[in-house]
Design an enzyme around this catalytic site. Structure first.
Site, PDB file in Angstrom:
ATOM      1  N   LYS A  29     -61.556   0.522   8.854  1.00  0.00           N
ATOM      2  CA  LYS A  29     -62.933   0.040   8.694  1.00  0.00           C
ATOM      3  C   LYS A  29     -63.385   0.125   7.243  1.00  0.00           C
ATOM      4  O   LYS A  29     -63.921  -0.830   6.681  1.00  0.00           O
ATOM      5  CB  LYS A  29     -63.898   0.856   9.590  1.00  0.00           C
ATOM      6  CG  LYS A  29     -63.538   0.818  11.071  1.00  0.00           C
ATOM      7  CD  LYS A  29     -64.498   1.630  11.934  1.00  0.00           C
ATOM      8  CE  LYS A  29     -64.493   3.123  11.688  1.00  0.00           C
ATOM      9  NZ  LYS A  29     -63.198   3.793  12.026  1.00  0.00           N
ATOM     10  N   ARG A  32     -59.710  14.297   2.724  1.00  0.00           N
ATOM     11  CA  ARG A  32     -60.756  14.862   3.567  1.00  0.00           C
ATOM     12  C   ARG A  32     -60.271  16.085   4.318  1.00  0.00           C
ATOM     13  O   ARG A  32     -59.143  16.110   4.804  1.00  0.00           O
ATOM     14  CB  ARG A  32     -61.213  13.799   4.568  1.00  0.00           C
ATOM     15  CG  ARG A  32     -62.172  12.815   3.950  1.00  0.00           C
ATOM     16  CD  ARG A  32     -62.384  11.616   4.792  1.00  0.00           C
ATOM     17  NE  ARG A  32     -62.648  11.919   6.191  1.00  0.00           N
ATOM     18  CZ  ARG A  32     -62.897  10.996   7.105  1.00  0.00           C
ATOM     19  NH1 ARG A  32     -62.929   9.727   6.764  1.00  0.00           N
ATOM     20  NH2 ARG A  32     -63.120  11.340   8.346  1.00  0.00           N
ATOM     21  N   ARG A  84     -60.799  13.746  17.388  1.00  0.00           N
ATOM     22  CA  ARG A  84     -61.532  12.542  16.970  1.00  0.00           C
ATOM     23  C   ARG A  84     -61.142  11.349  17.827  1.00  0.00           C
ATOM     24  O   ARG A  84     -61.983  10.521  18.188  1.00  0.00           O
ATOM     25  CB  ARG A  84     -61.294  12.279  15.484  1.00  0.00           C
ATOM     26  CG  ARG A  84     -62.086  13.261  14.607  1.00  0.00           C
ATOM     27  CD  ARG A  84     -61.510  13.434  13.228  1.00  0.00           C
ATOM     28  NE  ARG A  84     -61.514  12.217  12.457  1.00  0.00           N
ATOM     29  CZ  ARG A  84     -60.832  12.057  11.330  1.00  0.00           C
ATOM     30  NH1 ARG A  84     -60.100  13.048  10.843  1.00  0.00           N
ATOM     31  NH2 ARG A  84     -60.899  10.923  10.686  1.00  0.00           N
ATOM     32  N   ARG A 113     -53.994   9.500   4.301  1.00  0.00           N
ATOM     33  CA  ARG A 113     -55.140   8.882   3.604  1.00  0.00           C
ATOM     34  C   ARG A 113     -55.578   9.705   2.395  1.00  0.00           C
ATOM     35  O   ARG A 113     -55.654  10.922   2.438  1.00  0.00           O
ATOM     36  CB  ARG A 113     -56.315   8.763   4.583  1.00  0.00           C
ATOM     37  CG  ARG A 113     -57.646   8.431   3.895  1.00  0.00           C
ATOM     38  CD  ARG A 113     -58.678   7.890   4.835  1.00  0.00           C
ATOM     39  NE  ARG A 113     -59.048   8.756   5.928  1.00  0.00           N
ATOM     40  CZ  ARG A 113     -59.782   8.363   6.976  1.00  0.00           C
ATOM     41  NH1 ARG A 113     -60.229   7.111   7.055  1.00  0.00           N
ATOM     42  NH2 ARG A 113     -60.074   9.209   7.933  1.00  0.00           N
ATOM     43  N   ARG A 134     -71.709   4.869  17.276  1.00  0.00           N
ATOM     44  CA  ARG A 134     -70.538   5.455  17.937  1.00  0.00           C
ATOM     45  C   ARG A 134     -70.856   5.921  19.342  1.00  0.00           C
ATOM     46  O   ARG A 134     -69.976   6.485  19.997  1.00  0.00           O
ATOM     47  CB  ARG A 134     -70.065   6.662  17.124  1.00  0.00           C
ATOM     48  CG  ARG A 134     -68.959   6.344  16.122  1.00  0.00           C
ATOM     49  CD  ARG A 134     -68.828   7.556  15.216  1.00  0.00           C
ATOM     50  NE  ARG A 134     -67.494   7.904  14.853  1.00  0.00           N
ATOM     51  CZ  ARG A 134     -66.989   7.724  13.621  1.00  0.00           C
ATOM     52  NH1 ARG A 134     -67.674   7.107  12.692  1.00  0.00           N
ATOM     53  NH2 ARG A 134     -65.788   8.144  13.350  1.00  0.00           N
TER      54      ARG A 134
HETATM   55  P1  ADP Z   1     -61.377   4.065   8.807  1.00  0.00           P
HETATM   56  O1  ADP Z   1     -62.481   3.784   7.818  1.00  0.00           O
HETATM   57  O2  ADP Z   1     -61.408   3.136   9.977  1.00  0.00           O
HETATM   58  O3  ADP Z   1     -61.306   5.503   9.230  1.00  0.00           O
HETATM   59  P2  ADP Z   1     -59.575   3.652   6.504  1.00  0.00           P
HETATM   60  O4  ADP Z   1     -59.988   2.336   5.963  1.00  0.00           O
HETATM   61  O5  ADP Z   1     -59.996   4.862   5.769  1.00  0.00           O
HETATM   62  O6  ADP Z   1     -59.990   3.754   8.072  1.00  0.00           O
HETATM   63  O7  ADP Z   1     -57.972   3.624   6.644  1.00  0.00           O
HETATM   64  C1  ADP Z   1     -57.240   4.773   7.098  1.00  0.00           C
HETATM   65  C2  ADP Z   1     -55.924   4.894   6.316  1.00  0.00           C
HETATM   66  O8  ADP Z   1     -55.045   3.826   6.710  1.00  0.00           O
HETATM   67  C3  ADP Z   1     -56.083   4.778   4.806  1.00  0.00           C
HETATM   68  O9  ADP Z   1     -55.160   5.647   4.194  1.00  0.00           O
HETATM   69  C4  ADP Z   1     -55.739   3.303   4.509  1.00  0.00           C
HETATM   70  O10 ADP Z   1     -55.187   3.123   3.205  1.00  0.00           O
HETATM   71  C5  ADP Z   1     -54.717   2.992   5.594  1.00  0.00           C
HETATM   72  N1  ADP Z   1     -54.796   1.598   6.084  1.00  0.00           N
HETATM   73  C6  ADP Z   1     -55.899   0.811   6.204  1.00  0.00           C
HETATM   74  N2  ADP Z   1     -55.580  -0.399   6.721  1.00  0.00           N
HETATM   75  C7  ADP Z   1     -54.233  -0.374   6.952  1.00  0.00           C
HETATM   76  C8  ADP Z   1     -53.284  -1.324   7.482  1.00  0.00           C
HETATM   77  N3  ADP Z   1     -53.674  -2.539   7.895  1.00  0.00           N
HETATM   78  N4  ADP Z   1     -51.991  -0.955   7.556  1.00  0.00           N
HETATM   79  C9  ADP Z   1     -51.580   0.290   7.140  1.00  0.00           C
HETATM   80  N5  ADP Z   1     -52.425   1.227   6.648  1.00  0.00           N
HETATM   81  C10 ADP Z   1     -53.731   0.905   6.540  1.00  0.00           C
HETATM   82  P1  ADP Z   2     -63.220   8.100  10.700  1.00  0.00           P
HETATM   83  O1  ADP Z   2     -63.494   6.652  10.613  1.00  0.00           O
HETATM   84  O2  ADP Z   2     -61.931   8.498  10.066  1.00  0.00           O
HETATM   85  O3  ADP Z   2     -63.412   8.682  12.072  1.00  0.00           O
HETATM   86  P2  ADP Z   2     -65.828   8.831   9.558  1.00  0.00           P
HETATM   87  O4  ADP Z   2     -65.922   9.075   8.112  1.00  0.00           O
HETATM   88  O5  ADP Z   2     -66.435   7.604  10.115  1.00  0.00           O
HETATM   89  O6  ADP Z   2     -64.276   8.924   9.873  1.00  0.00           O
HETATM   90  O7  ADP Z   2     -66.431  10.075  10.356  1.00  0.00           O
HETATM   91  C1  ADP Z   2     -66.069  11.411  10.056  1.00  0.00           C
HETATM   92  C2  ADP Z   2     -66.825  12.356  10.988  1.00  0.00           C
HETATM   93  O8  ADP Z   2     -68.247  12.236  10.747  1.00  0.00           O
HETATM   94  C3  ADP Z   2     -66.653  12.082  12.475  1.00  0.00           C
HETATM   95  O9  ADP Z   2     -65.507  12.738  13.016  1.00  0.00           O
HETATM   96  C4  ADP Z   2     -67.969  12.651  13.040  1.00  0.00           C
HETATM   97  O10 ADP Z   2     -67.912  14.072  13.107  1.00  0.00           O
HETATM   98  C5  ADP Z   2     -68.981  12.285  11.963  1.00  0.00           C
HETATM   99  N1  ADP Z   2     -69.613  10.966  12.190  1.00  0.00           N
HETATM  100  C6  ADP Z   2     -69.531   9.870  11.383  1.00  0.00           C
HETATM  101  N2  ADP Z   2     -70.251   8.852  11.879  1.00  0.00           N
HETATM  102  C7  ADP Z   2     -70.815   9.306  13.030  1.00  0.00           C
HETATM  103  C8  ADP Z   2     -71.646   8.726  14.026  1.00  0.00           C
HETATM  104  N3  ADP Z   2     -72.076   7.446  13.935  1.00  0.00           N
HETATM  105  N4  ADP Z   2     -71.997   9.499  15.087  1.00  0.00           N
HETATM  106  C9  ADP Z   2     -71.602  10.768  15.207  1.00  0.00           C
HETATM  107  N5  ADP Z   2     -70.796  11.379  14.312  1.00  0.00           N
HETATM  108  C10 ADP Z   2     -70.406  10.659  13.223  1.00  0.00           C
END
Ligand code: ADP
Ligand code: ADP
Ligand code: ZN
Length: 210
Positions: free
Chosen positions: A14, A157, A168, A123, A89
């Site tokens: 995302k 992180r 998660r 990541r 979420r």
């Molecule tokens: P989110 O915001 O949904 O948690 P991220 O954009 O931070 O996800 O991506 C999670 C990890 O996966 C990062 O290390 C990113 O570089 C990698 N990543 C993102 N898109 C892809 C993809 N299409 N294929 C492989 N790795 C990816």
């Molecule tokens: P990822 O896409 O890798 O799950 P985020 O950065 O979106 O990571 O979220 C990290 C943490 O922050 C989540 O595991 C949760 O604890 C909290 N969080 C983020 N967004 C929300 C939301 N909309 N509602 C509840 N908790 C959230």
């Protein structure tokens, strides 16, 4: 004002995609995860409350999240809408959102559970500009130098570890995935296969937004 929601499990891509489509949409990225991490670093009451949930891989309570979003949406750059990343979420968050801004598209990035752990454990992000990288799937072009801003400082992180990822993912399946049907019924839900090259996913998202 019309906003976009980027939806999907942790590690789906995302944040990566939000950064890439920001110029085309003209909408600022609003990541509740980034906002919470900023609150934790600043040691605000919200940050202190949120940290225990984040460390355990659980969702932060809806009231905390909804209050953050209500404030954020008042800012000047949000007048034409925003691109939500990681919000809503839960169903109560989605209900609150419908009273705050119109949502034109929900982009659901799908990645199988089996791929999520390696995505999250590899990541890292640029400490200066927030650009997202991955040890094997998406490394910086020049080792130790951010592609976007040239910085040499990176961070990982605290919650990106194999133990927390399982909680998660559970939270995603139990509390977040029911939202898919909620938005599908509204006819604004677009499913994108997120288990492909980053560029192909970006193209599909941009055509879904047309
Ligand atoms: P989110 O915001 O949904 O948690 P991220 O954009 O931070 O996800 O991506 C999670 C990890 O996966 C990062 O290390 C990113 O570089 C990698 N990543 C993102 N898109 C892809 C993809 N299409 N294929 C492989 N790795 C990816
Ligand atoms: P990822 O896409 O890798 O799950 P985020 O950065 O979106 O990571 O979220 C990290 C943490 O922050 C989540 O595991 C949760 O604890 C909290 N969080 C983020 N967004 C929300 C939301 N909309 N509602 C509840 N908790 C959230
Ligand atoms: Zn950078």
């Amino acid at each position: 004002m019309e906003s976009i929601v980027l939806f999907g499990p942790p590690g789906a891509g995302k944040g990566t995609q939000a950064q890439r489509i920001m110029d085309s949409t003209g909408l600022p990225q609003v990541s509740t995860g980034d906002m919470l991490r900023a609150a934790v670093s600043a040691g605000t009451p919200t940050g202190i409350e949120a940290k225990k949930y984040m460390d355990a891989g659980q969702l932060v309570p809806d009231e905390v999240i909804i209050a953050l979003i209500k404030d954020r949406i008042q800012e000047a750059d949000a007048v034409n809408g925003v691109m939500f990343d990681g919000f809503p979420r839960t169903i109560p968050q989605a209900e609150a959102l419908s009273g705050i801004t119109e949502v034109s598209h929900v982009i659901a990035i799908e990645v199988p559970d089996g791929k999520i752990v390696e995505r999250i454990c590899g990541r890292y992000t640029c400490a200066d500009c927030g650009a997202v990288f991955h040890d094997s799937f998406n490394p910086t072009t020049v080792e130790g130098k951010c592609d976007s801003c040239g910085s040499g400082q990176f961070k990982r992180r605290a919650d990106d570890n194999a133990d927390t990822v399982m909680s998660r993912l559970n939270a995603y399946h139990e509390q977040t995935s029911p939202l898919a049907d909620w938005y599908r019924l509204k006819g604004i839900f677009h499913v994108i296969d997120g288990d492909r090259e980053i560029d192909h996913i970006t193209e599909d998202i941009l055509s879904a937004l047309k």
